[in-house]
Design an enzyme around this catalytic site. Structure first.
Site, short mmCIF file in Angstrom:
data_model
loop_
_atom_site.label_atom_id
_atom_site.label_comp_id
_atom_site.label_asym_id
_atom_site.label_seq_id
_atom_site.Cartn_x
_atom_site.Cartn_y
_atom_site.Cartn_z
N THR A 129 -35.25 113.71 87.13
CA THR A 129 -34.55 114.98 86.92
C THR A 129 -33.08 114.74 86.60
O THR A 129 -32.49 113.76 87.07
CB THR A 129 -34.67 115.86 88.17
OG1 THR A 129 -33.73 116.93 88.09
CG2 THR A 129 -34.37 115.10 89.45
N ASP A 130 -32.47 115.67 85.84
CA ASP A 130 -31.03 115.56 85.57
C ASP A 130 -30.19 115.73 86.83
O ASP A 130 -29.01 115.36 86.85
CB ASP A 130 -30.60 116.58 84.49
CG ASP A 130 -30.82 118.04 84.89
OD1 ASP A 130 -31.45 118.30 85.95
OD2 ASP A 130 -30.35 118.93 84.14
N GLU A 131 -30.80 116.27 87.90
CA GLU A 131 -30.02 116.53 89.12
C GLU A 131 -29.54 115.23 89.77
O GLU A 131 -28.64 115.26 90.61
CB GLU A 131 -30.84 117.36 90.10
CG GLU A 131 -31.24 118.70 89.50
CD GLU A 131 -31.81 119.69 90.49
OE1 GLU A 131 -31.47 119.63 91.68
OE2 GLU A 131 -32.59 120.56 90.05
N TYR A 157 -33.05 116.73 97.82
CA TYR A 157 -34.04 116.61 96.73
C TYR A 157 -33.58 115.60 95.69
O TYR A 157 -34.29 114.65 95.36
CB TYR A 157 -34.27 117.98 96.07
CG TYR A 157 -34.94 117.89 94.70
CD1 TYR A 157 -36.24 117.45 94.57
CD2 TYR A 157 -34.23 118.24 93.54
CE1 TYR A 157 -36.85 117.35 93.31
CE2 TYR A 157 -34.83 118.15 92.28
CZ TYR A 157 -36.13 117.69 92.17
OH TYR A 157 -36.72 117.58 90.93
N LYS A 161 -35.02 111.89 94.58
CA LYS A 161 -35.48 111.61 93.21
C LYS A 161 -34.72 110.41 92.63
O LYS A 161 -35.29 109.59 91.91
CB LYS A 161 -35.29 112.84 92.32
CG LYS A 161 -36.24 113.99 92.60
CD LYS A 161 -37.70 113.66 92.29
CE LYS A 161 -37.95 113.48 90.81
NZ LYS A 161 -39.39 113.20 90.55
#
Ligand SMILES: NC(=O)c1ccc[n+]([C@@H]2O[C@H](COP(=O)([O-])OP(=O)(O)OC[C@H]3O[C@@H](n4cnc5c(N)ncnc54)[C@H](O)[C@@H]3O)[C@@H](O)[C@H]2O)c1
Length: 337
Positions: A129-131, A157, A161
């Site tokens: 994810t870009d997060e 989260y 990831k």
């Protein structure tokens, strides 16, 4: 690879993106066989794939990625893995980080080890994810995340990831496992669990309930249609360079307040349906993805993320599929965002 027969294990194929990917691949690559390996947590839903469940090219295995023996059994005969399975909701990770570390970190490691042990996997696509990059400032619209942006995750989260991404890449460097990592922006489309902002807001409004908007509503996300994401993952699976990371974005930045106003307009509701709520802890201000690498190297482009048309189609899907989301909504508080 496109015309040849393959057998792919997809983890988390009963979730939002995984189920869209299973259906997409079965349509685009009719000679491929799919093993959907999913633990069916609250987010996994066999109804997402009811239309392909009896197809002889599709097999569902009820299993947990933390279970090595089940994995080794399911992986037998597979040549590729696409790893979607994860705990995926930031708010839940703030309430309790344990399942996030357990599935997203430990589960990823168990899966990587099972693949290494088997020695027959030709390609392992890890869905990130870009997060993991953290946040961008609102006053620098020129800045975007590239694959070289340092990882600086801010939520349990995104931290879990990031750990999964790095483990996957380390298995390429250390053991030569054929890993490719993708990092994608926020997805929207059919079959998204109604705890995430777009289906939550749409289904609340269909039921005449207000929509809970975090803080000042100025946080910006880069929205990508789930089928654009599926196309990108297929391109990476077939043509991505091993050991590389590919960012995937919609080039479609929207602030939460603008997104909310667009949804209200499309459904025909007034701004009085907005219920401001206290901001999410550690709420990242802005995400924006630079997709130059996947565009120039793999020829991928987002073609379905045009706004507001694609959002309007998605709203229509939720309007036409109440029987899909009502049972899920009953299990989830309507005000959780
Ligand atoms: N939704 C987004 O906007 C977005 C954006 C970028 C990246 N991603 C990533 O894409 C992937 C899929 O996201 P999603 O939105 O479809 O998630 P989701 O929550 O809808 O689905 C997750 C799926 O994984 C399964 N699962 C969870 N724990 C498992 C375990 N221990 N073993 C086996 N299966 C398990 C669940 O049953 C579910 O079917 C995730 O890795 C997520 O981090 C999502």
């Amino acid at each position: 690879m496109a015309g040849s027969e393959r057998r792919i294990l997809i983890t988390g194929g009963a979730g939002f993106i995984g189920s869209n990917f299973v259906r997409f691949v079965m349509h685009e690559r009719p000679r491929w066989r799919i093993v959907n390996y999913d633990a069916l947590t609250y987010a996994g839903n066999p109804a997402n794939l009811a239309d392909v469940a009896d197809d002889p090219r599709y097999e569902f295995v009820h299993g947990d990625i933390r279970d090595r023996d089940d994995l080794v059994h399911a992986l037998s005969g597979c040549d590729s893995v696409v790893h979607f399975a994860a705990e995926s909701h930031v708010d839940r990770s703030i309430a309790d980080a344990s399942p996030f570390v357990s599935t997203n970190v430990l589960g990823t490691q168990v899966l990587l080890d099972a693949c290494r042990e088997l020695g027959t996997i030709e390609r392992f696509v890890h869905i990130g994810t870009d997060e993991v990059y953290g946040e961008l400032p609102l006053d620098r619209p020129d800045l975007k995340f590239t694959e070289q942006t340092p990882l600086k995750p801010n939520s349990p989260y995104s931290a879990s990831k990031a750990a999964g991404d790095l483990l996957a890449l380390s298995y390429h460097t250390t053991f030569g496992l054929p890993v490719v990592v993708t990092r994608c922006s926020n997805n929207f489309g059919p079959y998204q669990y109604p705890e995430k902002v777009i289906p939550l807001f749409v289904t609340n409004l269909i039921d005449g309930q207000k929509v809970p908007l975090y803080g000042d509503g100025l946080n910006v996300r880069d929205w990508l249609h789930v089928i654009d994401h599926c196309e990108a993952v297929l391109a990476v699976l077939e043509r991505g360079e091993l050991g590389e990371v590919y960012n995937i974005g919609g080039n479609n930045e929207q602030s939460n307040i603008k997104l909310t106003h667009t949804i209200l307009d499309l459904i025909g509701c007034g701004k009085d349906m907005i219920q401001p709520v206290e901001d999410r802890l550690g709420h990242d201000r802005r995400y924006a993805i630079d997709s130059t690498k996947i565009q120039s190297e793999l020829g991928w482009r987002a073609t379905r993320s045009t706004w507001p048309e694609a959002l309007a189609q998605t709203i229509d899907w939720y309007k036409s599929n109440e029987s899909w989301w009502r049972p899920l909504k009953q299990r989830t508080s309507p005000t959780v965002a």
